[in-house]
Structure formats: C-alpha cells, structure tokens
Design an enzyme around this catalytic site. Structure first.
Site, mmCIF file in Angstrom:
data_model
loop_
_atom_site.group_PDB
_atom_site.id
_atom_site.type_symbol
_atom_site.label_atom_id
_atom_site.label_comp_id
_atom_site.label_asym_id
_atom_site.label_seq_id
_atom_site.Cartn_x
_atom_site.Cartn_y
_atom_site.Cartn_z
ATOM 1 N N SER A 102 0.827 -1.215 0.000
ATOM 2 C CA SER A 102 0.000 0.000 0.000
ATOM 3 C C SER A 102 0.861 1.264 0.000
ATOM 4 O O SER A 102 0.491 2.270 -0.617
ATOM 5 C CB SER A 102 -0.983 -0.002 1.160
ATOM 6 N N ARG A 131 22.968 -13.920 2.573
ATOM 7 C CA ARG A 131 22.356 -12.586 2.469
ATOM 8 C C ARG A 131 23.071 -11.701 1.459
ATOM 9 O O ARG A 131 22.450 -10.997 0.670
ATOM 10 C CB ARG A 131 22.344 -11.900 3.834
ATOM 11 N N ILE A 185 16.170 -8.923 5.964
ATOM 12 C CA ILE A 185 17.257 -8.182 6.606
ATOM 13 C C ILE A 185 18.464 -8.249 5.679
ATOM 14 O O ILE A 185 18.831 -9.323 5.197
ATOM 15 C CB ILE A 185 17.568 -8.787 7.994
ATOM 16 N N HIS A 201 8.676 3.015 8.788
ATOM 17 C CA HIS A 201 8.432 2.104 9.911
ATOM 18 C C HIS A 201 7.239 2.636 10.700
ATOM 19 O O HIS A 201 7.158 3.842 10.975
ATOM 20 C CB HIS A 201 9.691 2.060 10.794
ATOM 21 N N LEU A 230 18.974 -2.749 12.573
ATOM 22 C CA LEU A 230 17.554 -2.724 12.213
ATOM 23 C C LEU A 230 16.822 -1.523 12.829
ATOM 24 O O LEU A 230 16.950 -1.265 14.029
ATOM 25 C CB LEU A 230 16.909 -4.036 12.698
ATOM 26 N N ASP A 231 16.053 -0.811 11.993
ATOM 27 C CA ASP A 231 15.201 0.304 12.437
ATOM 28 C C ASP A 231 15.984 1.342 13.246
ATOM 29 O O ASP A 231 15.467 1.900 14.229
ATOM 30 C CB ASP A 231 14.019 -0.222 13.277
ATOM 31 N N GLN A 247 -1.252 7.836 7.602
ATOM 32 C CA GLN A 247 -0.197 8.864 7.645
ATOM 33 C C GLN A 247 1.042 8.414 6.876
ATOM 34 O O GLN A 247 1.748 9.238 6.294
ATOM 35 C CB GLN A 247 0.151 9.198 9.097
HETATM 36 C C1 GRF Z 1 3.903 -0.615 6.733
HETATM 37 O O1 GRF Z 1 3.238 -0.453 7.942
HETATM 38 C C2 GRF Z 1 5.331 -0.158 6.850
HETATM 39 O O2 GRF Z 1 5.495 0.910 7.726
HETATM 40 C C3 GRF Z 1 6.031 -1.375 7.390
HETATM 41 O O3 GRF Z 1 5.409 -2.455 6.750
HETATM 42 C C4 GRF Z 1 4.083 -2.084 6.369
HETATM 43 C C5 GRF Z 1 3.987 -2.318 4.907
HETATM 44 O O4 GRF Z 1 2.682 -2.125 4.426
HETATM 45 N N1 GRF Z 1 7.451 -1.295 7.182
HETATM 46 P P1 GRF Z 1 2.421 -1.997 2.881
HETATM 47 O O5 GRF Z 1 2.988 -3.260 2.236
HETATM 48 O O6 GRF Z 1 3.111 -0.767 2.388
HETATM 49 O O7 GRF Z 1 0.944 -1.922 2.744
#
Ligand code: GRF
Length: 213
Positions: free
Chosen positions: A15, A67, A94, A111, A146-147, A175
C-alpha cells in the site's frame, strides 16, 4: 528537469508502494518509480505495480546461498534501471551490511512507530502495551542495524483508549501514505542532507500531526 529514479522494495501488500506510484503520476512530482522489486513472487503489491505499468523484478532470497549474494542480485537490478533512491516499503528481508553500505545515503525505510520506540515486528501492539498516547510512523535512512538509521521525518497520531493493534495500524498507515511521498519529493528536490548522523530538511517541516480518528 530529469526526475529522480526511485525503486521500491516490497514483500507484501504494497500500500505504501501504491501511494508512491499514485503521487508520481502528478506531472509536477519530481520523482518517478523506475522499478519495484520483491523478494516474494506472490507479493500482492507486484500485481498492483504491473497494472500501473511500473517495471517489476522478483529476486528470490530462496535461490541465494547467503544474504550478501541476495543483496548483490537486488543491487544489479537497481543498477540496471539507473535507480538513484531506494525506498523500502514493507520489505521483510534483513540485509547484509553490504547493501546499506553500497546504497548509503540513498536507502530509506518507513516504519510504523515513532522511532526509536518500538523496533522490529508487532510495533502497534508494543505501543499499546507501553501505554503511549502518541504513536505514528518514521521515515529513516537504513543502516546495518535494524530500524536504527538517522530519522528524516515523522508523522504522529493519537493512540485512543479503545484502540486495538489493527485500528492503530490503520490510523498510522493513513499517515504513512502521506509521509512517504512527501519525503521522496524532498529527496528529489535536494532538500534532504545528512551530516554527522543527523538529517536536515531544508525548506520543509519533516513532521506531520494528525488527529483524524
Ligand atoms: C507498513 O506499515 C510499513 O510501515 C512497514 O510495513 C508495512 C507495509 O505495508 N514497514 P504496505 O505493504 O506498504 O501496505
């Protein structure tokens, strides 16, 4: 002026990818989606990208022994399409340290929490369990941890008393769909700079608030 060539890496629903493709349809949007890459051949987002006429590539991690071999194969695809910015959007692999090093300063992720709170998976449940009143999403540079990369922009939403992980996720996702296209625009406009681990965004406010239910 030439548009910034952006690749989106997905593993699932896509999405955020769809929101970026939609934004890039505007004639005055300064970036184009040059490629969508998935590590999962069945990712529903791939079908959306194909329908929109965006080039796609599948690089399966299953076929690669480690990887870094996978990362290098993804990189070959990105180079083949002249990609200048890589946007992770629900990409569930990862990387080895090789990939963020190769694409340093040109690799971003979205994220669904206000980092550095709530890393990893099930972050909305983590937010509910912690009792925070505010959550949201973060767009950040990707580094090997990560993150954890330098934060570029955030969007904040309220956490409501009757929220479930699903209702909070949906509020945050709305958002995400605003924030990611904005950040990619800022990149393309040359507004985003990184110095000594901190990000500056020139001429724009890298913070959204939403009180939408
Ligand atoms: C989103 O919530 C994004 O922040 C996280 O994974 C989800 C992916 O959703 N990293 P989509 O595939 O973009 O709908």
């Amino acid at each position: 002026m030439a548009k910034l060539k952006v690749a989106i890496l997905i593993s699932g629903r896509g999405s955020n990818m769809a929101a970026l493709i939609e934004a890039a349809k505007a004639a005055d949007y300064p970036a184009e989606i040059a490629l969508v890459v998935s590590n999962v051949a069945e990712a529903p987002g791939l079908a959306i990208a194909r329908k929109e006429g965006v080039p796609t590539a599948v690089v399966s991690h299953r076929d690669r022994p480690d990887r870094e071999t996978f990362d290098r194969a993804v990189s070959v695809e990105l180079e083949r399409h002249g990609v200048e910015l890589v946007a992770l959007a629900g990409f569930m692999r990862i990387f080895s340290p090789w990939f963020p090093t190769r694409w340093a300063g040109r690799l971003i992720n979205i994220h669904p929490s206000l980092l550095p709170c709530f890393k990893g998976l099930h972050v909305q449940q983590q937010a509910l369990d912690a009792g925070v009143r505010l959550s949201g999403c973060t767009v950040h540079f990707v580094i090997p941890d990560l993150d954890a990369g330098p934060i570029i922009a955030q969007a904040a939403v309220p956490v409501l008393a009757n929220d479930t992980a699903e209702t909070l996720a949906a509020r945050i996702l709305r958002q995400e769909h605003r924030l990611y296209p904005l950040v990619v625009r800022w990149f393309a406009e040359g507004r985003v700079s990184l110095a000594e681990g901190r990000v500056a965004v020139t001429g724009a406010t890298p913070l959204l608030f939403s009180t939408d239910p």
